[in-house]
Design an enzyme around this catalytic site. Structure first.
Site, PDB file in Angstrom:
ATOM      1  N   GLU A  61       0.830  -1.207   0.000  1.00 31.67           N
ATOM      2  CA  GLU A  61       0.000   0.000   0.000  1.00 31.67           C
ATOM      3  C   GLU A  61       0.864   1.257   0.000  1.00 31.67           C
ATOM      4  O   GLU A  61       0.574   2.217  -0.720  1.00 31.67           O
ATOM      5  CB  GLU A  61      -0.926   0.013   1.229  1.00 31.67           C
ATOM      6  CG  GLU A  61      -1.912  -1.122   1.257  1.00 31.67           C
ATOM      7  CD  GLU A  61      -1.402  -2.386   1.956  1.00 31.67           C
ATOM      8  OE1 GLU A  61      -2.233  -3.231   2.308  1.00 31.67           O
ATOM      9  OE2 GLU A  61      -0.169  -2.526   2.153  1.00 31.67           O
ATOM     10  N   CYS A  89      -2.943  -2.631   7.184  1.00 31.65           N
ATOM     11  CA  CYS A  89      -2.558  -2.524   8.588  1.00 31.65           C
ATOM     12  C   CYS A  89      -2.746  -1.069   9.037  1.00 31.65           C
ATOM     13  O   CYS A  89      -3.070  -0.187   8.241  1.00 31.65           O
ATOM     14  CB  CYS A  89      -1.098  -2.957   8.775  1.00 31.65           C
ATOM     15  SG  CYS A  89       0.100  -1.772   8.140  1.00 31.65           S
ATOM     16  N   CYS A  92      -0.598   1.506   7.143  1.00 32.48           N
ATOM     17  CA  CYS A  92      -1.067   1.783   5.787  1.00 32.48           C
ATOM     18  C   CYS A  92      -2.357   2.591   5.789  1.00 32.48           C
ATOM     19  O   CYS A  92      -2.546   3.472   4.947  1.00 32.48           O
ATOM     20  CB  CYS A  92      -1.223   0.481   5.014  1.00 32.48           C
ATOM     21  SG  CYS A  92       0.368  -0.338   4.728  1.00 32.48           S
TER      22      CYS A  92
END
Length: 157
Positions: A61, A89, A92
């Site tokens: 990402e 996560c 990100c």
């Protein structure tokens, strides 16, 4: 923006999943792929570079967001959507928001993966992130999840 992926977004997601599956098969590591789109236009893609760059922040990402800002010569990605093969996560999600992205579409969701491997804060969830956001935030999960869930659930590196 809509709460359902467009056909163009579904097509990009299918391609991302294919790339992630190939990466997992070829490299023996769990492949994660991401892309940034504005409307139906693909701006940039990224693959996980954590092991390649020896940098724990080079998630797919982050790579895609960086590539998109370079492609547009602008750090503001407002109006863009982040697509990824695995629920982002916390790092990100934060990077996404710093870039102005308010919509994310992902395949495999957190409940179906090795949580401690992919998420640093087990107590933080997408609903927590949504509650902490004062602007509109859309998260669409489970898109083609059945095609890729297994590579994240088995704990491959």
């Amino acid at each position: 923006m809509t709460n359902q992926p467009t056909q163009a977004e579904r097509d990009v997601m299918r391609d991302l999943i294919d790339r992630a599956l190939d990466e997992a098969k070829d490299g023996g590591k769990a492949g994660i792929a991401a892309a940034v789109m504005r409307g139906d236009t693909l701006i940039a893609r990224g693959l996980n570079e954590v092991h390649l760059r020896h940098d724990p922040t080079r998630h797919a990402e982050i790579v895609a967001i960086s590539a998109a800002t370079r492609a547009l010569s602008d750090p503001d990605l407002s109006g863009c959507t982040l697509l990824t093969t695995l629920q982002p996560c916390e790092m990100c999600l934060s990077a996404m928001r710093f870039a102005g992205i308010r919509r994310v579409i992902y395949a495999a969701g957190r409940p179906d993966v090795v949580e401690t491997k992919y998420f640093a804060f087990p107590g933080l969830t997408i609903p927590d992130f949504r509650r902490a956001d004062h602007d509109d935030f859309t998260a669409i999960g489970g898109v083609d999840e059945d095609r890729i869930r297994h590579i994240y659930a088995m704990g491959a590196d």
